[in-house]
Design an enzyme around this catalytic site. Structure first.
Site, PDB file in Angstrom:
ATOM      1  N   SER A  89      86.085 -30.257 -60.239  1.00  0.00           N
ATOM      2  CA  SER A  89      87.376 -30.701 -59.445  1.00  0.00           C
ATOM      3  C   SER A  89      88.013 -31.899 -60.143  1.00  0.00           C
ATOM      4  O   SER A  89      87.779 -32.459 -61.046  1.00  0.00           O
ATOM      5  CB  SER A  89      87.097 -31.410 -58.234  1.00  0.00           C
ATOM      6  OG  SER A  89      86.492 -32.888 -58.073  1.00  0.00           O
ATOM      7  N   LYS A  90      89.416 -32.299 -59.807  1.00  0.00           N
ATOM      8  CA  LYS A  90      90.304 -33.272 -60.361  1.00  0.00           C
ATOM      9  C   LYS A  90      89.431 -34.558 -60.185  1.00  0.00           C
ATOM     10  O   LYS A  90      89.582 -35.233 -61.318  1.00  0.00           O
ATOM     11  CB  LYS A  90      91.538 -33.303 -59.394  1.00  0.00           C
ATOM     12  CG  LYS A  90      92.081 -34.427 -59.632  1.00  0.00           C
ATOM     13  CD  LYS A  90      93.557 -34.505 -58.705  1.00  0.00           C
ATOM     14  CE  LYS A  90      94.113 -35.806 -58.377  1.00  0.00           C
ATOM     15  NZ  LYS A  90      94.202 -36.727 -59.127  1.00  0.00           N
TER      16      LYS A  90
END
Ligand code: GLU
Length: 505
Positions: free
Chosen positions: A262-263
């Site tokens: 994920s980011k």
């Protein structure tokens, strides 16, 4: 393959493009080029609530940086323009109408509040509410109303959506190039909204209609779209259109393999998850990018290609042309691909050491100029040749070579303690004299002369060379001393020795 290959990358401009998205674009591109096909960029921006300013430009710029080119797109145009779905808005309603007329879709008048109540009720009973083959029989939709009633509601301007009618008690059979045959029971599916009361199609309808109109032959996309595949297959059947072939790419996983990359992982673990730096237009938060971190686009696409695909040989370095030659969807794995930040740097290192010294020098010049140093390109190229094996990024060059550009301002205390003895100053003075006579002052000559001088004086090689390094570099680091002296020149070498002797106490 008998049909001419046409593939598309169809991002929604809801934020910066994640590296998983770039990989999807890359695999589409490789597949298109390998088969002499057409690569299309289609912007899927029908969900106006998720629109993020700057995201579309970011996507276009990112892909251009990677060398992923499009034959048809918003910028390039093409026979199926426009390529931005919001500009194709007028086109989708007829397809929604067509499905209603053929009995594959229906009007639903349930309000958001009504659906929310049902959701809450189900939740209270530890269940999830879905609009499906069972529940639809008791809800406010055209399946449960007379035609007059429906017409009246529509004419009165009652808001409605169009939902797809999932057939009852059937098995939906799907074929995926990577996953093989997949089958699901229709009862497990829900009647997704195809068309909204704001006159906009949802992703599902617009995506299928456009893939059909744009004559897409292969849909290559991330695994997160696999749950939509049964609906998409049913939509093709309902329209009576031939479906494209599908390939769902494995997820990119966190370095420890636990879950989707994920980011936040990037920010947390110190590596970029976006191709280019991104500044969130709402919060102003910055996320780092591969480009700004000093990655070569060639290294970036090479490492991305290997996140999910392998050539089946030991070879790891592939330029774009080689990737195009070697790529096949059959060699894309089913299971998620763990992201390895160290391996990522290794790829850049491999590309860096293969670059010419002149290129590295040119890339390093801006860093020098920032420090107010105007250096000769040839000089910098020779320095680069000495240390490039130690670098992952050009920006690291300064830490490895600053002493070529400036004489030491301080001397490492630890090294002084260890290497600077009673006798060192007089030895260094004598060495200075010896160096004075070396002509020409090149590395080979310097090496032989110093060695002869040390032997003649019965000094220790280590003691002399370590002290000399301290005077020239200021620390116990740097490439071969002979090379350093030859490059900075005799005058500077002698100056630094003198300065060091007078400074170090
Ligand atoms: N717009 C979708 C996305 O953002 C496209 C998915 C697909 O390729 O069908 O990824």
């Amino acid at each position: 393959m008998n049909k001419k290959v046409r593939v598309r990358f169809a991002p929604s401009p809801t934020g910066p493009l994640h590296i998983g998205g770039v990989r999807t674009a890359l695999y589409n591109y490789l597949f298109a080029r390998k088969h002499g096909g057409t690569m299309i960029l289609r912007i899927e921006d029908t969900d106006q609530t998720r629109f993020v300013p700057g995201a579309e430009d970011y996507i276009v710029e990112s892909l251009a940086w990677c060398g992923i080119n499009f034959d048809e797109s918003v910028g390039v145009g093409g026979p199926h323009a426009p390529y931005r779905q919001s500009e194709r808005k007028a086109l989708y309603k007829q397809y929604s109408d067509q499905l209603i007329a053929s009995g594959h879709a229906y009007y639903a008048f349930d309000t958001a509040e009504e659906l929310e109540t049902l959701r809450k009720q189900a939740e209270a009973e530890k269940q999830t509410f879905t609009y499906n083959t069972e529940t639809r029989k008791t809800l406010r939709n055209s399946l449960c109303m007379s035609a007059e009633n429906v017409n009246e509601l529509i004419e009165n301007g009652t808001p409605y959506v169009v939902r797809f009618l999932i057939p009852e008690n059937t098995e939906v059979a799907m074929d995926d190039i990577i996953r093989g045959k997949v089958c699901v029971k229709s009862e497990t599916l829900d009647d997704k909204v195809l068309f909204k009361s704001d006159g906009m199609p949802t992703y599902h309808l617009a995506n299928i209609v456009d893939d059909h109109l744009m004559e897409i032959t292969h849909v290559i996309r991330g695994e997160e779209w696999l749950p939509s595949l049964p609906l998409h297959v049913l939509l093709y059947e309902a329209f009576g259109w031939e479906a494209p072939e599908f390939a769902h790419l494995p997820l990119l996983l966190k370095p420890d393999g636990n879950g989707k990359l994920s980011k936040r992982d990037g920010d947390r673990l110190g590596f970029p998850v976006f191709p280019l730096e991104w500044t969130d237009p709402f919060s102003g938060d910055k996320s780092s990018g591969y480009r700004e971190s000093g990655y070569y686009p060639e290294a970036f696409i090479n490492l991305l290609a290997f996140l999910g695909w392998n050539p089946g040989t030991e070879q790891e370095l592939f330029n774009m042309d080689q990737l195009i030659q070697s790529f096949s969807l059959e060699r894309v794995g089913k299971s998620g691909s763990k992201f390895d930040p160290e391996k990522t740097k290794w790829f850049n290192h491999q590309y860096l050491i293969r670059r010419s010294d002149e290129d590295i020098a040119a890339e390093f010049m801006p860093f020098l100029l920032e420090k107010g140093i105007e250096a000769d390109a040839l000089f910098v190229a020779r320095i680069a040749s000495l240390v490039k094996e130690r670098l992952n990024f050009v920006k690291e060059l300064w830490d490895e070579t600053y002493f070529f550009f400036q004489s030491p301002e301080s001397y490492d205390e630890q090294v002084i303690k260890k290497r600077w003895k009673e006798e060192t100053p007089s030895q260094m003075l004598a060495l200075k004299e010896a160096l004075q006579n070396i002509e020409p002052f090149d590395a080979a000559n310097i090496d032989t002369e110093i060695k002869t001088w040390i032997e003649a004086n019965n000094f220790g090689m280590g003691a002399i060379m370590n002290a000399l390094r301290l005077l020239l570099v200021g620390a116990a680091k740097g490439p071969h001393l002979g090379d350093i002296m030859a490059l900075i020149g005799k005058e500077e070498t002698l100056k630094r020795i003198q300065k060091g002797i007078s400074t170090i106490k």
